[in-house]
Design a protein around this motif. Structure first.
Motif, PDB file in Angstrom:
ATOM      1  N   ASP A   1       0.872  -1.171   0.000  1.00  0.00           N
ATOM      2  CA  ASP A   1       0.000   0.000   0.000  1.00  0.00           C
ATOM      3  C   ASP A   1       0.912   1.224   0.000  1.00  0.00           C
ATOM      4  N   ARG A   2       0.613   2.173  -0.832  1.00  0.00           N
ATOM      5  CA  ARG A   2       1.437   3.380  -0.949  1.00  0.00           C
ATOM      6  C   ARG A   2       1.590   4.098   0.392  1.00  0.00           C
ATOM      7  N   HIS A   3       0.604   3.941   1.270  1.00  0.00           N
ATOM      8  CA  HIS A   3       0.644   4.605   2.574  1.00  0.00           C
ATOM      9  C   HIS A   3       1.325   3.759   3.646  1.00  0.00           C
ATOM     10  N   ALA A   4       1.655   2.506   3.333  1.00  0.00           N
ATOM     11  CA  ALA A   4       2.325   1.617   4.287  1.00  0.00           C
ATOM     12  C   ALA A   4       3.411   0.822   3.546  1.00  0.00           C
ATOM     13  N   PRO A   5       4.459   1.499   3.080  1.00  0.00           N
ATOM     14  CA  PRO A   5       5.458   0.829   2.240  1.00  0.00           C
ATOM     15  C   PRO A   5       6.228  -0.290   2.931  1.00  0.00           C
ATOM     16  N   GLN A   6       6.214  -0.329   4.240  1.00  0.00           N
ATOM     17  CA  GLN A   6       6.930  -1.375   4.965  1.00  0.00           C
ATOM     18  C   GLN A   6       6.144  -2.687   5.006  1.00  0.00           C
ATOM     19  N   ASP A   7       4.847  -2.653   4.745  1.00  0.00           N
ATOM     20  CA  ASP A   7       3.992  -3.839   4.811  1.00  0.00           C
ATOM     21  C   ASP A   7       3.841  -4.464   3.425  1.00  0.00           C
ATOM     22  N   LEU A   8       4.756  -5.358   3.085  1.00  0.00           N
ATOM     23  CA  LEU A   8       4.717  -5.996   1.774  1.00  0.00           C
ATOM     24  C   LEU A   8       3.594  -7.023   1.692  1.00  0.00           C
ATOM     25  N   GLN A   9       3.043  -7.138   0.513  1.00  0.00           N
ATOM     26  CA  GLN A   9       2.053  -8.164   0.209  1.00  0.00           C
ATOM     27  C   GLN A   9       2.588  -8.982  -0.952  1.00  0.00           C
TER      28      GLN A   9
END
Length: 175
Positions: free
Chosen positions: A77-85
């Protein structure tokens, strides 16, 4: 072409989210889910570093594409770049026929499998390379991934060949 992909590969290599574990996952996927990996590279599948797909909302770190479909990609998510999916697309009918055991059903509850890409395709979503790597040890998941990839290859050549990154392929297959 190669100059542009090398620039994007260098940027990806410098990104702390692109870990050895993530590289191993992509290498494993290519080896177990892609028919005749080395012979079909670029002709039928491509691997892109930092593609522009969904850059405004869910930018990609990397994408494996077969024909016109992204079959494995890593985004955030562009707003949570540390949370990869980590998103893995597989053949829906094969997955349903292969994953009927209690253990298989329990596994499916641990990953997000709620969305359909197009008819006949099931999307699995993972939040860590370890959980995605675990999925690639399950014969039913591997069969479903191989089936989808082979069906897509039968439709024709890779359409994203311009963004193919040979340096990234070398990196992940050597991991």
């Amino acid at each position: 072409m190669h100059h542009r992909s090398r620039h994007l590969f260098n940027r990806l290599q410098a990104d702390p989210r692109f870990t050895d574990e993530l590289a191993r996952l992509v290498g494993t996927y290519l080896r177990v889910a892609m028919p005749v990996t080395e012979l079909t590279e670029l002709s039928y599948w491509s691997l892109s570093a930092l593609p522009a797909t969904n850059a405004a909302t869910y930018p990609r770190l990397l994408t494996v594409s077969v024909h016109a479909l992204e079959t494995l990609y890593v985004c955030h998510d562009r707003h949570a770049p540390q949370d990869l999916q980590i998103c893995l697309n597989i053949d829906r009918a094969t997955a349903k026929s292969q994953i009927r055991t209690r253990l298989g059903l329990a596994f499916m509850r641990t990953v997000d499998a709620r969305y359909r890409i197009r008819p006949g395709v099931l999307g699995l979503q993972f939040t860590s390379p370890r959980s995605a790597q675990d999925a690639l040890t399950r014969p039913g998941i591997v069969r479903a991934a191989r089936k989808l990839n082979l069906d897509l290859m039968r439709k024709g050549p890779a359409l994203n060949w311009k963004s193919h990154c040979p340096d990234l392929v070398e990196r992940v297959l050597s991991s």
